[in-house]
Scaffold this active site. Sequence first.
Site, PDB file in Angstrom:
ATOM      1  CG  HIS A  61      40.560  50.873  41.833  1.00  0.00           C
ATOM      2  ND1 HIS A  61      40.836  50.337  43.069  1.00  0.00           N
ATOM      3  CD2 HIS A  61      39.768  49.960  41.208  1.00  0.00           C
ATOM      4  CE1 HIS A  61      40.241  49.150  43.181  1.00  0.00           C
ATOM      5  NE2 HIS A  61      39.581  48.906  42.055  1.00  0.00           N
TER       6      HIS A  61
ATOM      7  CG  ASP B 129      46.456  51.826  39.468  1.00  0.00           C
ATOM      8  OD1 ASP B 129      46.727  50.743  38.926  1.00  0.00           O
ATOM      9  OD2 ASP B 129      45.381  52.042  40.064  1.00  0.00           O
TER      10      ASP B 129
ATOM     11  CD  GLN C 281      41.349  47.886  34.494  1.00  0.00           C
ATOM     12  OE1 GLN C 281      41.312  47.263  33.433  1.00  0.00           O
ATOM     13  NE2 GLN C 281      40.743  47.446  35.577  1.00  0.00           N
TER      14      GLN C 281
ATOM     15  CE  LYS D 112      42.433  44.807  38.111  1.00  0.00           C
ATOM     16  NZ  LYS D 112      40.994  44.594  38.186  1.00  0.00           N
TER      17      LYS D 112
ATOM     18  CB  CYS E 247      36.870  50.112  43.406  1.00  0.00           C
ATOM     19  SG  CYS E 247      36.432  48.478  43.980  1.00  0.00           S
TER      20      CYS E 247
HETATM   21  N1  PMP Z   1      43.629  50.176  40.088  1.00  0.00           N
HETATM   22  C1  PMP Z   1      42.802  49.974  39.078  1.00  0.00           C
HETATM   23  C2  PMP Z   1      42.690  51.013  37.993  1.00  0.00           C
HETATM   24  C3  PMP Z   1      42.024  48.820  39.003  1.00  0.00           C
HETATM   25  O1  PMP Z   1      41.186  48.623  37.987  1.00  0.00           O
HETATM   26  C4  PMP Z   1      42.153  47.857  40.040  1.00  0.00           C
HETATM   27  C5  PMP Z   1      41.324  46.573  40.032  1.00  0.00           C
HETATM   28  N2  PMP Z   1      40.001  46.750  39.690  1.00  0.00           N
HETATM   29  C6  PMP Z   1      43.052  48.104  41.076  1.00  0.00           C
HETATM   30  C7  PMP Z   1      43.773  49.272  41.066  1.00  0.00           C
HETATM   31  C8  PMP Z   1      43.253  47.125  42.185  1.00  0.00           C
HETATM   32  O2  PMP Z   1      43.801  45.939  41.710  1.00  0.00           O
HETATM   33  P1  PMP Z   1      43.838  44.627  42.626  1.00  0.00           P
HETATM   34  O3  PMP Z   1      42.435  44.439  43.127  1.00  0.00           O
HETATM   35  O4  PMP Z   1      44.266  43.559  41.688  1.00  0.00           O
HETATM   36  O5  PMP Z   1      44.801  44.883  43.730  1.00  0.00           O
END
Ligand code: PMP
Length: 403
Positions: free
Chosen positions: A119, A196, A199, A222, A360
Amino acid sequence: MFGTKSFRQQFPIFQHHPNLVYLDSAATTQKPKMVIDGITNFYQKENANIHRGIYDLAAQTTQKYESVRQKVAEFIGAKHQSEIVYTSGTTASINLVAHSFLLPRLEQGDEVLVSAMEHHANLIPWQMACKQKGAHLRVIPIDQAGNIDLAAYKKMLSAKVKMVAVVHISNTLATINPIEAMIEMAHQKGIPILIDGAQSTAHSPIDVASLDCDFFTFSGHKIFGPTGIGVLYGKATHLAAMSPYQFGGDMIRTVTYQDATYAPAPQKFEAGTTNIAGVIGLGHAIDFLQQFDKKAIALFVKELGAYAREKLLSLNDLTIIGNAQHKTGIVSFVLNNVHPHDVATFLGTANIAIRAGHHCTQPLMDFYEIPATSRASFSIYNNRAEIDFLVDEIKGIQSFFAV
Ligand code: PMP
Protein backbone atom coordinates in the site's frame (compact mmCIF):
# COMPACT_ATOMS: atom_id res chain seq x y z
CA MET A 1 -23.62 -17.17 13.46
CA PHE A 2 -21.36 -14.71 11.58
CA GLY A 3 -23.25 -13.21 8.64
CA THR A 4 -26.69 -14.14 9.93
CA LYS A 5 -29.55 -11.70 10.28
CA SER A 6 -29.30 -11.69 14.05
CA PHE A 7 -25.53 -11.19 14.00
CA ARG A 8 -25.90 -8.24 11.64
CA GLN A 9 -28.22 -6.58 14.16
CA GLN A 10 -25.14 -5.68 16.18
CA PHE A 11 -24.25 -3.23 13.39
CA PRO A 12 -26.69 -0.27 13.35
CA ILE A 13 -25.70 0.70 9.81
CA PHE A 14 -27.74 -2.25 8.49
CA GLN A 15 -30.87 -1.02 10.30
CA HIS A 16 -30.44 2.39 8.69
CA HIS A 17 -29.67 0.84 5.29
CA PRO A 18 -31.59 -2.45 5.26
CA ASN A 19 -30.67 -3.20 1.64
CA LEU A 20 -27.01 -2.33 1.92
CA VAL A 21 -24.66 -5.04 0.68
CA TYR A 22 -21.44 -3.77 2.18
CA LEU A 23 -18.46 -5.39 0.46
CA ASP A 24 -15.83 -2.76 1.26
CA SER A 25 -14.48 -3.80 4.64
CA ALA A 26 -10.88 -3.63 3.41
CA ALA A 27 -11.46 0.14 3.14
CA THR A 28 -13.12 0.37 6.54
CA THR A 29 -15.23 -1.95 8.66
CA GLN A 30 -18.72 -1.13 9.87
CA LYS A 31 -19.02 -0.43 13.60
CA PRO A 32 -20.84 -2.57 16.16
CA LYS A 33 -23.31 -0.87 18.47
CA MET A 34 -21.11 -1.53 21.48
CA VAL A 35 -18.31 0.54 19.94
CA ILE A 36 -20.63 3.41 18.98
CA ASP A 37 -22.29 3.34 22.40
CA GLY A 38 -18.91 3.21 24.12
CA ILE A 39 -17.79 6.40 22.37
CA THR A 40 -21.11 8.18 23.02
CA ASN A 41 -21.00 7.09 26.63
CA PHE A 42 -17.48 8.45 26.98
CA TYR A 43 -18.45 11.89 25.69
CA GLN A 44 -21.68 11.96 27.69
CA LYS A 45 -20.41 10.67 31.00
CA GLU A 46 -16.63 10.57 31.19
CA ASN A 47 -15.12 13.30 29.03
CA ALA A 48 -11.99 14.98 30.43
CA ASN A 49 -8.44 15.45 29.23
CA ILE A 50 -5.90 12.83 30.28
CA HIS A 51 -2.63 12.78 32.25
CA ARG A 52 -2.99 16.40 33.47
CA GLY A 53 -6.08 16.71 35.62
CA ILE A 54 -6.09 15.74 39.28
CA TYR A 55 -9.87 15.74 39.72
CA ASP A 56 -11.74 12.43 39.65
CA LEU A 57 -13.08 12.60 36.12
CA ALA A 58 -9.62 13.24 34.65
CA ALA A 59 -8.06 10.53 36.78
CA GLN A 60 -10.69 8.00 35.71
CA THR A 61 -10.35 8.88 32.03
CA THR A 62 -6.56 8.62 32.26
CA GLN A 63 -6.92 5.24 33.91
CA LYS A 64 -9.29 4.04 31.18
CA TYR A 65 -7.08 5.41 28.39
CA GLU A 66 -4.05 3.63 29.81
CA SER A 67 -5.97 0.41 30.46
CA VAL A 68 -6.76 0.23 26.73
CA ARG A 69 -2.99 0.21 26.15
CA GLN A 70 -2.75 -2.95 28.21
CA LYS A 71 -5.72 -4.37 26.30
CA VAL A 72 -4.00 -3.66 22.97
CA ALA A 73 -0.78 -5.23 24.26
CA GLU A 74 -2.64 -8.42 25.17
CA PHE A 75 -4.62 -8.36 21.92
CA ILE A 76 -1.49 -8.45 19.76
CA GLY A 77 0.73 -10.35 22.19
CA ALA A 78 3.14 -7.55 23.12
CA LYS A 79 5.28 -8.29 26.16
CA HIS A 80 4.68 -4.91 27.74
CA GLN A 81 2.15 -2.11 27.34
CA SER A 82 4.94 0.48 26.96
CA GLU A 83 5.58 -1.07 23.54
CA ILE A 84 2.18 0.21 22.38
CA VAL A 85 2.17 3.71 20.86
CA TYR A 86 -1.16 5.33 19.98
CA THR A 87 -1.10 7.00 16.57
CA SER A 88 -3.77 8.22 14.17
CA GLY A 89 -3.52 5.02 12.10
CA THR A 90 -1.28 2.70 10.14
CA THR A 91 -0.06 5.54 7.92
CA ALA A 92 1.04 7.62 10.91
CA SER A 93 2.66 4.57 12.55
CA ILE A 94 4.78 3.83 9.48
CA ASN A 95 5.76 7.49 9.05
CA LEU A 96 6.87 7.55 12.68
CA VAL A 97 9.14 4.54 12.18
CA ALA A 98 10.53 5.85 8.87
CA HIS A 99 11.28 9.20 10.45
CA SER A 100 12.43 8.35 13.96
CA PHE A 101 13.90 4.88 13.54
CA LEU A 102 15.18 4.60 9.99
CA LEU A 103 16.30 8.10 8.98
CA PRO A 104 18.99 8.49 11.67
CA ARG A 105 20.39 5.04 10.75
CA LEU A 106 20.24 5.38 6.98
CA GLU A 107 23.27 6.40 4.94
CA GLN A 108 24.05 6.98 1.30
CA GLY A 109 24.16 3.71 -0.63
CA ASP A 110 22.13 1.79 1.99
CA GLU A 111 19.03 -0.14 0.98
CA VAL A 112 15.46 -0.53 2.24
CA LEU A 113 13.33 -3.47 1.07
CA VAL A 114 9.58 -3.39 0.48
CA SER A 115 7.45 -5.85 -1.47
CA ALA A 116 5.86 -5.21 -4.86
CA MET A 117 2.38 -5.28 -3.29
CA GLU A 118 2.74 -2.51 -0.70
CA HIS A 119 0.00 0.00 0.00
CA HIS A 120 1.30 3.53 -0.62
CA ALA A 121 1.36 3.96 3.18
CA ASN A 122 4.10 1.32 3.40
CA LEU A 123 5.96 2.59 0.36
CA ILE A 124 6.18 6.37 0.21
CA PRO A 125 7.55 6.97 3.75
CA TRP A 126 10.49 4.65 2.92
CA GLN A 127 10.84 6.19 -0.53
CA MET A 128 11.12 9.65 1.06
CA ALA A 129 13.71 8.47 3.61
CA CYS A 130 15.80 6.90 0.82
CA LYS A 131 15.61 10.05 -1.31
CA GLN A 132 16.74 12.20 1.61
CA LYS A 133 19.77 10.03 2.32
CA GLY A 134 20.74 8.87 -1.17
CA ALA A 135 19.76 5.31 -0.26
CA HIS A 136 17.98 2.82 -2.53
CA LEU A 137 14.48 1.43 -2.17
CA ARG A 138 14.48 -2.10 -3.55
CA VAL A 139 11.37 -4.07 -4.36
CA ILE A 140 10.96 -7.74 -3.43
CA PRO A 141 9.38 -9.32 -6.52
CA ILE A 142 6.14 -11.26 -6.68
CA ASP A 143 4.96 -13.79 -9.22
CA GLN A 144 1.95 -13.26 -11.47
CA ALA A 145 -0.36 -14.96 -8.97
CA GLY A 146 0.72 -12.54 -6.23
CA ASN A 147 3.09 -14.71 -4.16
CA ILE A 148 6.24 -13.12 -2.76
CA ASP A 149 9.41 -14.55 -4.29
CA LEU A 150 11.13 -15.75 -1.13
CA ALA A 151 14.27 -16.92 -2.95
CA ALA A 152 14.73 -13.45 -4.44
CA TYR A 153 14.06 -11.89 -1.03
CA LYS A 154 16.75 -14.06 0.55
CA LYS A 155 19.29 -12.91 -2.03
CA MET A 156 18.35 -9.26 -1.52
CA LEU A 157 19.07 -9.36 2.23
CA SER A 158 22.60 -8.00 2.00
CA ALA A 159 24.65 -6.04 4.52
CA LYS A 160 23.48 -2.84 2.81
CA VAL A 161 19.86 -3.39 3.87
CA LYS A 162 18.89 -1.27 6.89
CA MET A 163 15.17 -2.07 7.02
CA VAL A 164 12.53 -4.38 5.59
CA ALA A 165 8.87 -3.30 5.51
CA VAL A 166 6.25 -5.71 4.29
CA VAL A 167 2.49 -6.01 4.30
CA HIS A 168 0.97 -8.96 6.17
CA ILE A 169 -2.16 -9.20 3.98
CA SER A 170 -2.40 -7.35 0.68
CA ASN A 171 -5.43 -5.06 0.45
CA THR A 172 -5.48 -5.53 -3.34
CA LEU A 173 -4.44 -9.15 -3.94
CA ALA A 174 -5.66 -10.79 -0.71
CA THR A 175 -2.27 -12.52 -0.40
CA ILE A 176 -1.34 -13.61 3.11
CA ASN A 177 2.41 -13.18 3.14
CA PRO A 178 4.75 -15.65 4.87
CA ILE A 179 5.77 -13.06 7.44
CA GLU A 180 7.11 -15.61 9.94
CA ALA A 181 9.70 -16.76 7.40
CA MET A 182 10.39 -13.21 6.21
CA ILE A 183 11.02 -11.99 9.77
CA GLU A 184 13.33 -14.91 10.49
CA MET A 185 15.27 -14.39 7.27
CA ALA A 186 15.72 -10.66 7.96
CA HIS A 187 16.84 -11.36 11.51
CA GLN A 188 19.39 -13.93 10.37
CA LYS A 189 21.11 -10.93 8.77
CA GLY A 190 20.43 -8.65 11.74
CA ILE A 191 17.97 -6.50 9.75
CA PRO A 192 14.93 -4.94 11.47
CA ILE A 193 11.53 -5.56 9.92
CA LEU A 194 8.17 -3.78 10.09
CA ILE A 195 4.90 -5.60 9.39
CA ASP A 196 1.95 -3.60 8.05
CA GLY A 197 -0.98 -5.32 9.75
CA ALA A 198 -3.72 -2.98 8.48
CA GLN A 199 -5.57 -5.82 6.74
CA SER A 200 -4.68 -8.70 9.04
CA THR A 201 -5.42 -7.51 12.57
CA ALA A 202 -9.23 -7.85 12.28
CA HIS A 203 -9.13 -11.47 11.29
CA SER A 204 -5.82 -13.14 11.99
CA PRO A 205 -4.47 -14.09 15.38
CA ILE A 206 -1.49 -11.76 15.92
CA ASP A 207 1.28 -12.44 18.41
CA VAL A 208 4.06 -9.92 17.95
CA ALA A 209 6.24 -11.47 20.64
CA SER A 210 6.34 -14.87 18.97
CA LEU A 211 6.50 -13.32 15.49
CA ASP A 212 9.47 -11.35 16.85
CA CYS A 213 8.88 -8.51 14.36
CA ASP A 214 10.53 -5.21 15.25
CA PHE A 215 7.45 -3.12 14.45
CA PHE A 216 3.81 -3.90 13.76
CA THR A 217 1.15 -1.39 12.70
CA PHE A 218 -2.63 -1.35 12.44
CA SER A 219 -5.64 1.02 12.29
CA GLY A 220 -8.66 1.07 14.59
CA HIS A 221 -11.15 1.67 11.79
CA LYS A 222 -10.28 -1.61 10.07
CA ILE A 223 -10.94 -3.66 13.22
CA PHE A 224 -14.49 -2.39 13.92
CA GLY A 225 -13.20 0.65 15.83
CA PRO A 226 -13.27 4.36 15.09
CA THR A 227 -11.26 6.31 12.52
CA GLY A 228 -8.32 8.48 13.56
CA ILE A 229 -6.80 5.97 15.96
CA GLY A 230 -4.14 3.38 15.28
CA VAL A 231 -1.27 1.58 16.89
CA LEU A 232 2.44 1.26 16.48
CA TYR A 233 3.92 -1.72 18.26
CA GLY A 234 7.70 -1.42 18.60
CA LYS A 235 10.20 -3.52 20.51
CA ALA A 236 11.04 -1.71 23.76
CA THR A 237 14.73 -1.36 22.84
CA HIS A 238 13.86 0.30 19.52
CA LEU A 239 11.32 2.69 21.02
CA ALA A 240 13.78 3.67 23.75
CA ALA A 241 16.44 4.49 21.16
CA MET A 242 14.13 6.52 18.91
CA SER A 243 13.71 10.31 19.12
CA PRO A 244 10.24 11.85 19.26
CA TYR A 245 8.62 12.69 15.94
CA GLN A 246 6.39 15.51 17.17
CA PHE A 247 7.06 17.89 20.04
CA GLY A 248 4.79 19.68 22.50
CA GLY A 249 2.68 19.00 25.55
CA ASP A 250 2.39 15.64 27.30
CA MET A 251 5.60 14.15 25.85
CA ILE A 252 8.14 15.85 28.11
CA ARG A 253 9.87 15.32 31.40
CA THR A 254 11.35 18.81 31.93
CA VAL A 255 11.36 21.99 29.84
CA THR A 256 13.35 25.23 30.01
CA TYR A 257 13.42 28.02 27.41
CA GLN A 258 16.58 26.49 26.01
CA ASP A 259 16.05 22.78 26.30
CA ALA A 260 13.73 19.86 27.02
CA THR A 261 14.00 16.28 28.16
CA TYR A 262 11.42 13.78 27.05
CA ALA A 263 9.18 11.28 28.74
CA PRO A 264 9.99 7.61 28.13
CA ALA A 265 8.22 5.63 25.37
CA PRO A 266 5.39 5.49 24.56
CA GLN A 267 4.53 8.99 25.94
CA LYS A 268 7.37 10.69 24.04
CA PHE A 269 5.60 9.74 20.79
CA GLU A 270 2.19 11.04 21.87
CA ALA A 271 2.55 14.82 21.84
CA GLY A 272 -0.51 17.00 22.42
CA THR A 273 -4.05 15.94 23.23
CA THR A 274 -4.41 12.60 21.53
CA ASN A 275 -7.56 10.97 20.21
CA ILE A 276 -8.88 9.99 23.63
CA ALA A 277 -12.35 9.02 22.41
CA GLY A 278 -10.64 7.03 19.65
CA VAL A 279 -8.64 5.09 22.21
CA ILE A 280 -11.80 4.39 24.22
CA GLY A 281 -13.51 3.24 21.02
CA LEU A 282 -10.53 1.06 20.14
CA GLY A 283 -10.83 -0.60 23.54
CA HIS A 284 -14.48 -1.42 22.84
CA ALA A 285 -13.58 -2.73 19.38
CA ILE A 286 -11.06 -5.10 20.95
CA ASP A 287 -13.67 -6.19 23.52
CA PHE A 288 -16.03 -6.83 20.62
CA LEU A 289 -13.45 -8.91 18.74
CA GLN A 290 -12.32 -10.81 21.80
CA GLN A 291 -15.78 -12.38 22.10
CA PHE A 292 -14.92 -14.52 19.11
CA ASP A 293 -12.27 -17.03 18.21
CA LYS A 294 -9.87 -15.23 15.87
CA LYS A 295 -9.27 -18.44 13.93
CA ALA A 296 -13.03 -18.80 13.39
CA ILE A 297 -13.19 -15.23 12.04
CA ALA A 298 -10.23 -15.88 9.75
CA LEU A 299 -11.83 -19.06 8.43
CA PHE A 300 -15.24 -17.46 7.89
CA VAL A 301 -13.80 -14.53 5.94
CA LYS A 302 -11.48 -16.78 3.95
CA GLU A 303 -14.37 -19.09 3.01
CA LEU A 304 -16.47 -16.14 1.84
CA GLY A 305 -13.53 -15.10 -0.34
CA ALA A 306 -13.20 -18.63 -1.75
CA TYR A 307 -16.95 -18.80 -2.46
CA ALA A 308 -16.86 -15.43 -4.26
CA ARG A 309 -13.87 -16.53 -6.33
CA GLU A 310 -15.54 -19.76 -7.33
CA LYS A 311 -18.73 -17.98 -8.41
CA LEU A 312 -16.90 -15.17 -10.22
CA LEU A 313 -14.71 -17.65 -12.06
CA SER A 314 -17.84 -19.19 -13.57
CA LEU A 315 -18.38 -15.92 -15.49
CA ASN A 316 -16.85 -15.31 -18.89
CA ASP A 317 -14.76 -12.23 -19.63
CA LEU A 318 -13.76 -11.79 -16.00
CA THR A 319 -10.22 -12.05 -14.63
CA ILE A 320 -9.35 -12.28 -10.97
CA ILE A 321 -6.22 -10.33 -10.01
CA GLY A 322 -4.50 -12.00 -7.08
CA ASN A 323 -4.43 -15.78 -7.00
CA ALA A 324 -1.79 -16.46 -4.40
CA GLN A 325 -1.64 -19.76 -2.61
CA HIS A 326 -2.62 -18.27 0.77
CA LYS A 327 -5.28 -15.59 0.67
CA THR A 328 -8.12 -14.03 2.60
CA GLY A 329 -11.60 -12.64 1.88
CA ILE A 330 -10.70 -10.01 -0.68
CA VAL A 331 -11.36 -10.45 -4.41
CA SER A 332 -10.03 -8.03 -7.04
CA PHE A 333 -11.30 -8.53 -10.56
CA VAL A 334 -11.50 -6.89 -13.96
CA LEU A 335 -14.19 -7.32 -16.60
CA ASN A 336 -13.28 -7.25 -20.28
CA ASN A 337 -14.34 -3.95 -21.84
CA VAL A 338 -15.93 -2.49 -18.70
CA HIS A 339 -13.99 -0.02 -16.58
CA PRO A 340 -13.91 -0.86 -12.83
CA HIS A 341 -15.45 2.54 -12.05
CA ASP A 342 -18.43 1.65 -14.24
CA VAL A 343 -18.70 -1.68 -12.44
CA ALA A 344 -18.71 0.04 -9.03
CA THR A 345 -21.21 2.67 -10.21
CA PHE A 346 -23.61 0.04 -11.55
CA LEU A 347 -23.29 -2.06 -8.40
CA GLY A 348 -23.86 1.09 -6.34
CA THR A 349 -27.27 1.52 -7.96
CA ALA A 350 -28.11 -1.97 -6.67
CA ASN A 351 -26.93 -0.97 -3.14
CA ILE A 352 -23.78 -3.04 -3.42
CA ALA A 353 -20.78 -1.18 -2.03
CA ILE A 354 -17.49 -2.27 -3.54
CA ARG A 355 -14.27 -0.36 -4.22
CA ALA A 356 -12.88 0.42 -7.65
CA GLY A 357 -9.53 2.01 -8.40
CA HIS A 358 -5.87 1.36 -7.74
CA HIS A 359 -6.48 0.73 -4.02
CA CYS A 360 -3.45 2.87 -3.10
CA THR A 361 -1.23 0.32 -4.84
CA GLN A 362 -0.41 2.10 -8.11
CA PRO A 363 2.93 0.36 -8.72
CA LEU A 364 1.11 -2.98 -8.34
CA MET A 365 -1.38 -1.90 -11.02
CA ASP A 366 1.62 -1.12 -13.24
CA PHE A 367 2.96 -4.62 -12.57
CA TYR A 368 -0.31 -6.14 -13.79
CA GLU A 369 -0.51 -3.54 -16.60
CA ILE A 370 -4.02 -2.48 -15.61
CA PRO A 371 -5.26 0.95 -14.46
CA ALA A 372 -7.57 -0.34 -11.74
CA THR A 373 -9.58 -3.27 -10.41
CA SER A 374 -12.97 -3.74 -8.81
CA ARG A 375 -12.58 -5.13 -5.32
CA ALA A 376 -15.05 -6.88 -3.07
CA SER A 377 -13.87 -7.43 0.49
CA PHE A 378 -15.66 -9.43 3.13
CA SER A 379 -16.13 -9.35 6.86
CA ILE A 380 -18.03 -11.13 9.60
CA TYR A 381 -21.37 -9.45 8.76
CA ASN A 382 -21.36 -10.70 5.14
CA ASN A 383 -22.89 -13.91 3.80
CA ARG A 384 -23.16 -16.05 0.69
CA ALA A 385 -26.52 -14.60 -0.34
CA GLU A 386 -24.81 -11.23 -0.73
CA ILE A 387 -22.17 -12.81 -2.93
CA ASP A 388 -24.85 -14.50 -5.06
CA PHE A 389 -26.49 -11.09 -5.49
CA LEU A 390 -23.13 -9.51 -6.42
CA VAL A 391 -22.50 -12.14 -9.06
CA ASP A 392 -26.02 -11.78 -10.52
CA GLU A 393 -25.56 -8.02 -10.75
CA ILE A 394 -22.18 -8.46 -12.46
CA LYS A 395 -23.90 -10.70 -15.02
CA GLY A 396 -26.38 -7.87 -15.54
CA ILE A 397 -23.53 -5.41 -16.11
CA GLN A 398 -21.97 -7.75 -18.65
CA SER A 399 -25.19 -8.10 -20.63
CA PHE A 400 -25.80 -4.34 -20.47
CA PHE A 401 -22.36 -3.58 -21.91
CA ALA A 402 -22.65 -6.39 -24.45
CA VAL A 403 -25.64 -4.67 -26.10
N1 PMP B 1 -1.73 -0.68 4.59
C1 PMP B 1 -2.71 -1.39 4.07
C2 PMP B 1 -2.43 -2.79 3.59
C3 PMP B 1 -4.00 -0.88 3.96
O1 PMP B 1 -4.99 -1.60 3.44
C4 PMP B 1 -4.23 0.45 4.43
C5 PMP B 1 -5.61 1.09 4.33
N2 PMP B 1 -6.26 0.87 3.13
C6 PMP B 1 -3.16 1.16 4.98
C7 PMP B 1 -1.93 0.57 5.04
C8 PMP B 1 -3.34 2.54 5.51
O2 PMP B 1 -4.19 2.55 6.61
P1 PMP B 1 -4.78 3.93 7.17
O3 PMP B 1 -5.39 4.63 5.99
O4 PMP B 1 -5.80 3.49 8.16
O5 PMP B 1 -3.65 4.69 7.77
